[in-house]
Scaffold this motif. Structure first.
Motif, PDB file in Angstrom:
ATOM      1  N   LEU A   1       0.840  -1.201   0.000  1.00 37.78           N
ATOM      2  CA  LEU A   1       0.000   0.000   0.000  1.00 37.78           C
ATOM      3  C   LEU A   1       0.881   1.260   0.000  1.00 37.78           C
ATOM      4  O   LEU A   1       0.603   2.220  -0.725  1.00 37.78           O
ATOM      5  CB  LEU A   1      -0.922  -0.010   1.224  1.00 37.78           C
ATOM      6  N   ALA A   2       1.956   1.228   0.788  1.00 45.79           N
ATOM      7  CA  ALA A   2       2.851   2.393   0.870  1.00 45.79           C
ATOM      8  C   ALA A   2       3.448   2.708  -0.505  1.00 45.79           C
ATOM      9  O   ALA A   2       3.600   3.881  -0.873  1.00 45.79           O
ATOM     10  CB  ALA A   2       3.947   2.137   1.894  1.00 45.79           C
ATOM     11  N   LYS A   3       3.774   1.677  -1.278  1.00 44.98           N
ATOM     12  CA  LYS A   3       4.334   1.913  -2.624  1.00 44.98           C
ATOM     13  C   LYS A   3       3.281   2.578  -3.524  1.00 44.98           C
ATOM     14  O   LYS A   3       3.581   3.472  -4.309  1.00 44.98           O
ATOM     15  CB  LYS A   3       4.782   0.580  -3.239  1.00 44.98           C
ATOM     16  N   VAL A   4       2.035   2.122  -3.399  1.00 43.53           N
ATOM     17  CA  VAL A   4       0.947   2.708  -4.197  1.00 43.53           C
ATOM     18  C   VAL A   4       0.772   4.178  -3.806  1.00 43.53           C
ATOM     19  O   VAL A   4       0.665   5.062  -4.669  1.00 43.53           O
ATOM     20  CB  VAL A   4      -0.380   1.917  -3.962  1.00 43.53           C
ATOM     21  N   VAL A   5       0.762   4.440  -2.514  1.00 41.24           N
ATOM     22  CA  VAL A   5       0.547   5.803  -2.023  1.00 41.24           C
ATOM     23  C   VAL A   5       1.693   6.725  -2.475  1.00 41.24           C
ATOM     24  O   VAL A   5       1.456   7.869  -2.884  1.00 41.24           O
ATOM     25  CB  VAL A   5       0.391   5.811  -0.478  1.00 41.24           C
ATOM     26  N   ALA A   6       2.911   6.207  -2.453  1.00 42.16           N
ATOM     27  CA  ALA A   6       4.060   7.024  -2.883  1.00 42.16           C
ATOM     28  C   ALA A   6       3.889   7.434  -4.349  1.00 42.16           C
ATOM     29  O   ALA A   6       4.132   8.592  -4.721  1.00 42.16           O
ATOM     30  CB  ALA A   6       5.351   6.233  -2.683  1.00 42.16           C
ATOM     31  N   THR A   7       3.451   6.504  -5.190  1.00 38.03           N
ATOM     32  CA  THR A   7       3.243   6.848  -6.614  1.00 38.03           C
ATOM     33  C   THR A   7       2.100   7.853  -6.746  1.00 38.03           C
ATOM     34  O   THR A   7       2.181   8.801  -7.533  1.00 38.03           O
ATOM     35  CB  THR A   7       2.924   5.583  -7.446  1.00 38.03           C
ATOM     36  N   ALA A   8       1.026   7.643  -5.979  1.00 38.43           N
ATOM     37  CA  ALA A   8      -0.124   8.565  -6.058  1.00 38.43           C
ATOM     38  C   ALA A   8       0.320   9.985  -5.695  1.00 38.43           C
ATOM     39  O   ALA A   8      -0.069  10.961  -6.352  1.00 38.43           O
ATOM     40  CB  ALA A   8      -1.242   8.098  -5.130  1.00 38.43           C
ATOM     41  N   LYS A   9       1.163  10.108  -4.667  1.00 45.11           N
ATOM     42  CA  LYS A   9       1.654  11.429  -4.263  1.00 45.11           C
ATOM     43  C   LYS A   9       2.480  12.037  -5.381  1.00 45.11           C
ATOM     44  O   LYS A   9       2.313  13.195  -5.756  1.00 45.11           O
ATOM     45  CB  LYS A   9       2.525  11.296  -3.001  1.00 45.11           C
ATOM     46  N   ASP A  10       3.363  11.218  -5.934  1.00 47.12           N
ATOM     47  CA  ASP A  10       4.250  11.672  -6.990  1.00 47.12           C
ATOM     48  C   ASP A  10       3.471  12.130  -8.234  1.00 47.12           C
ATOM     49  O   ASP A  10       3.791  13.139  -8.845  1.00 47.12           O
ATOM     50  CB  ASP A  10       5.196  10.504  -7.329  1.00 47.12           C
ATOM     51  N   LYS A  11       2.444  11.361  -8.586  1.00 48.79           N
ATOM     52  CA  LYS A  11       1.661  11.653  -9.805  1.00 48.79           C
ATOM     53  C   LYS A  11       0.464  12.550  -9.537  1.00 48.79           C
ATOM     54  O   LYS A  11      -0.338  12.804 -10.434  1.00 48.79           O
ATOM     55  CB  LYS A  11       1.155  10.332 -10.432  1.00 48.79           C
ATOM     56  N   ARG A  12       0.286  12.971  -8.289  1.00 48.58           N
ATOM     57  CA  ARG A  12      -0.871  13.774  -7.874  1.00 48.58           C
ATOM     58  C   ARG A  12      -2.182  13.087  -8.248  1.00 48.58           C
ATOM     59  O   ARG A  12      -3.136  13.713  -8.731  1.00 48.58           O
ATOM     60  CB  ARG A  12      -0.841  15.169  -8.508  1.00 48.58           C
ATOM     61  N   ALA A  13      -2.211  11.797  -8.046  1.00 44.93           N
ATOM     62  CA  ALA A  13      -3.431  11.027  -8.363  1.00 44.93           C
ATOM     63  C   ALA A  13      -4.273  10.847  -7.100  1.00 44.93           C
ATOM     64  O   ALA A  13      -3.747  10.710  -6.001  1.00 44.93           O
ATOM     65  CB  ALA A  13      -3.040   9.662  -8.919  1.00 44.93           C
ATOM     66  N   VAL A  14      -5.569  10.886  -7.303  1.00 52.87           N
ATOM     67  CA  VAL A  14      -6.492  10.663  -6.183  1.00 52.87           C
ATOM     68  C   VAL A  14      -6.613   9.158  -5.927  1.00 52.87           C
ATOM     69  O   VAL A  14      -6.569   8.353  -6.852  1.00 52.87           O
ATOM     70  CB  VAL A  14      -7.887  11.253  -6.531  1.00 52.87           C
ATOM     71  N   ILE A  15      -6.746   8.806  -4.662  1.00 55.33           N
ATOM     72  CA  ILE A  15      -7.044   7.405  -4.341  1.00 55.33           C
ATOM     73  C   ILE A  15      -8.476   7.329  -3.843  1.00 55.33           C
ATOM     74  O   ILE A  15      -8.854   8.038  -2.908  1.00 55.33           O
ATOM     75  CB  ILE A  15      -6.100   6.839  -3.254  1.00 55.33           C
ATOM     76  N   ARG A  16      -9.263   6.504  -4.527  1.00 55.38           N
ATOM     77  CA  ARG A  16     -10.592   6.229  -3.975  1.00 55.38           C
ATOM     78  C   ARG A  16     -10.497   4.957  -3.155  1.00 55.38           C
ATOM     79  O   ARG A  16     -10.138   3.896  -3.670  1.00 55.38           O
ATOM     80  CB  ARG A  16     -11.635   6.056  -5.081  1.00 55.38           C
ATOM     81  N   ILE A  17     -10.794   5.087  -1.871  1.00 58.48           N
ATOM     82  CA  ILE A  17     -10.836   3.917  -1.006  1.00 58.48           C
ATOM     83  C   ILE A  17     -12.226   3.315  -1.171  1.00 58.48           C
ATOM     84  O   ILE A  17     -13.228   3.913  -0.779  1.00 58.48           O
ATOM     85  CB  ILE A  17     -10.590   4.318   0.473  1.00 58.48           C
ATOM     86  N   GLY A  18     -12.284   2.161  -1.792  1.00 58.08           N
ATOM     87  CA  GLY A  18     -13.575   1.551  -2.096  1.00 58.08           C
ATOM     88  C   GLY A  18     -13.838   0.341  -1.219  1.00 58.08           C
ATOM     89  O   GLY A  18     -13.491  -0.778  -1.566  1.00 58.08           O
ATOM     90  N   VAL A  19     -14.435   0.595  -0.066  1.00 65.69           N
ATOM     91  CA  VAL A  19     -14.765  -0.522   0.820  1.00 65.69           C
ATOM     92  C   VAL A  19     -16.009  -1.209   0.262  1.00 65.69           C
ATOM     93  O   VAL A  19     -16.970  -0.549  -0.122  1.00 65.69           O
ATOM     94  CB  VAL A  19     -15.045  -0.014   2.258  1.00 65.69           C
ATOM     95  N   ASN A  20     -15.945  -2.520   0.200  1.00 65.84           N
ATOM     96  CA  ASN A  20     -17.050  -3.263  -0.387  1.00 65.84           C
ATOM     97  C   ASN A  20     -17.470  -4.394   0.548  1.00 65.84           C
ATOM     98  O   ASN A  20     -16.612  -5.117   1.062  1.00 65.84           O
ATOM     99  CB  ASN A  20     -16.572  -3.839  -1.736  1.00 65.84           C
ATOM    100  N   ALA A  21     -18.785  -4.533   0.757  1.00 63.35           N
ATOM    101  CA  ALA A  21     -19.288  -5.557   1.689  1.00 63.35           C
ATOM    102  C   ALA A  21     -18.787  -6.956   1.312  1.00 63.35           C
ATOM    103  O   ALA A  21     -18.563  -7.800   2.181  1.00 63.35           O
ATOM    104  CB  ALA A  21     -20.813  -5.539   1.693  1.00 63.35           C
ATOM    105  N   GLY A  22     -18.576  -7.176   0.016  1.00 62.90           N
ATOM    106  CA  GLY A  22     -18.165  -8.500  -0.442  1.00 62.90           C
ATOM    107  C   GLY A  22     -16.700  -8.822  -0.143  1.00 62.90           C
ATOM    108  O   GLY A  22     -16.294  -9.988  -0.247  1.00 62.90           O
ATOM    109  N   SER A  23     -15.903  -7.824   0.171  1.00 60.18           N
ATOM    110  CA  SER A  23     -14.481  -8.109   0.394  1.00 60.18           C
ATOM    111  C   SER A  23     -13.944  -7.348   1.599  1.00 60.18           C
ATOM    112  O   SER A  23     -12.862  -6.764   1.570  1.00 60.18           O
ATOM    113  CB  SER A  23     -13.671  -7.767  -0.862  1.00 60.18           C
ATOM    114  N   LEU A  24     -14.723  -7.392   2.659  1.00 63.80           N
ATOM    115  CA  LEU A  24     -14.325  -6.729   3.909  1.00 63.80           C
ATOM    116  C   LEU A  24     -13.171  -7.492   4.556  1.00 63.80           C
ATOM    117  O   LEU A  24     -13.074  -8.717   4.432  1.00 63.80           O
ATOM    118  CB  LEU A  24     -15.550  -6.729   4.844  1.00 63.80           C
ATOM    119  N   GLU A  25     -12.295  -6.768   5.293  1.00 65.86           N
ATOM    120  CA  GLU A  25     -11.183  -7.425   5.983  1.00 65.86           C
ATOM    121  C   GLU A  25     -11.724  -8.494   6.951  1.00 65.86           C
ATOM    122  O   GLU A  25     -12.760  -8.279   7.598  1.00 65.86           O
ATOM    123  CB  GLU A  25     -10.361  -6.407   6.775  1.00 65.86           C
TER     124      GLU A  25
END
Ligand code: SF4
Length: 369
Positions: free
Chosen positions: A121-145
């Protein structure tokens, strides 16, 4: 509520403003309409063609599925051919999220329940920061932790909210706050209750939707109730109506919801009666064809297509252009005034000619102002 009042109505719950591409979301900006392609993203031509159709229908942000590396790389060519922002939808493989952003995705949608370890996740977030990309956190009932499923005994609204908050803290803690959040369930009441709870505890923009809502009728009903009710409470900054149909229909339903709750007005509003034993013209065919032709019109307009003289002239006079049926004939109205009586066989064309003339005149007047 009249049209002007509708357009002036403000969205109530003010969230943080983020930008996906050039589109602002949250912070009281107009609620944004999204859809998702159902083409194979690796097929660039088919995907671009579908996005163009959606764009024409009023789609403001598009999401595409990214199941593999080729799909992630295809984003680069897709982006060159479209003018609305693109969100890459990623499951399971964090490397695809990174590759999608490297290929120009304006945002990614990840599901925290299946994206992998915190290091990934940290690697994804680092790229998002670098590319100024938004992250949509999509919590879904079918794939809850798993731990939350165990703690709450299933994907309850409380469990979905805890998952969202946990992941917001995690990503914001990594220094990225360009976030929007969705918590989706296929249950309407759970969806409403989860978003209400989340809205009270989170200032990031919320993306609304009922997942796996079904075909045209059940999907429209479920989405209208859940999304409509939340929007009326001032909750929600962007949404997708999810239908097992052509996504263009998702956009049409989305704008009808926005019109019904008084938030946005796009395209013609068609008032038509259900017909009854008094109707003596084939109103269903006329109304269906008018609806089809209206998809091409972007400006707000009120049209009335009515079966007979009981309520017909009243509604037709209130419309910009209206028609009221008679015995094998119809009377056309324009801005409250009778235009002419037309035989049924020429009625649709005559009506549409009036609509086109009205739209063109208004356009000219607008240009001369
Ligand atoms: Fe029946 Fe006339 Fe009313 Fe239509 S407008 S439902 S045809 S009474």
């Amino acid at each position: 509520m009249n049209r002007q009042k509708n357009e002036q109505k403000q969205h109530q719950t003010v969230t943080k403003t983020i930008h996906i591409g050039k589109v602002p979301i949250g912070g009281g900006h107009p609620v944004v309409v999204q859809s998702m392609t159902n083409t194979d993203t690796r097929d660039v031509d088919a995907t671009v063609a579908q996005i163009h159709k959606l764009e024409k229908a009023g789609c403001e942000i598009i999401r595409v599925a990214v199941p593999d590396k080729i799909a992630a790389q295809a984003i680069s060519d897709i982006k060159k051919a479209i003018s609305i922002p693109l969100i890459a939808d990623i499951h399971f493989d964090h490397r695809l999220a990174i590759l999608a952003m490297e290929n120009g995705a304006d945002a990614i949608r990840i599901n925290p329940g299946n994206i992998g370890s915190d290091e990934k996740l940290a690697k994804v977030v680092a790229t998002a920061k670098d590319k100024r990309a938004v992250i949509r956190i999509g919590v879904n009932a079918g794939s809850l932790e798993k731990d939350l499923r165990k703690k709450y005994g299933g994907p309850t609204p409380e469990a979905l909210v805890e998952s969202a908050l946990r992941n917001i803290d995690k990503i914001a803690g990594m220094g990225h706050e360009e976030l929007k959040i969705s918590i989706k369930s296929s249950d309407v009441l759970d969806t409403i209750s989860a978003y209400r709870m989340l809205s009270a505890r989170c200032s990031f923009p919320l993306h609304l939707g009922v997942t796996e809502a079904g075909g045209l009728i059940p999907g429209t009903v479920k989405s209208s109730i859940a999304i409509g009710m939340l929007l009326m409470e001032g909750i929600g900054d962007t949404f997708r109506v999810s239908l097992t149909r052509d996504p263009v229909e998702e956009i049409q339903v989305a704008y009808e919801i926005l019109r019904a709750v008084g938030l946005r007005n796009r395209g013609p509003e068609i008032i038509s009666c259900p017909t009854c034993g008094r109707c003596e013209i084939d109103l269903f065919s006329i109304a269906e064809e008018v609806e089809r032709r209206c998809r091409e019109i972007e400006r707000p307009l009120k049209l009335a297509v009515m079966g007979c003289v009981v309520n017909g002239p009243g509604e037709a006079r209130e419309a910009d252009i209206g028609l009221a049926g008679g015995k094998g004939v119809g009377i056309l109205f324009r801005k409250g005034k009778t235009v002419k009586k037309v035989k049924e066989e020429y009625l649709l064309d005559a009506f549409w000619k009036e609509v086109e003339a009205f739209v063109n005149e208004e356009r000219k007047e607008g240009n001369n102002r």
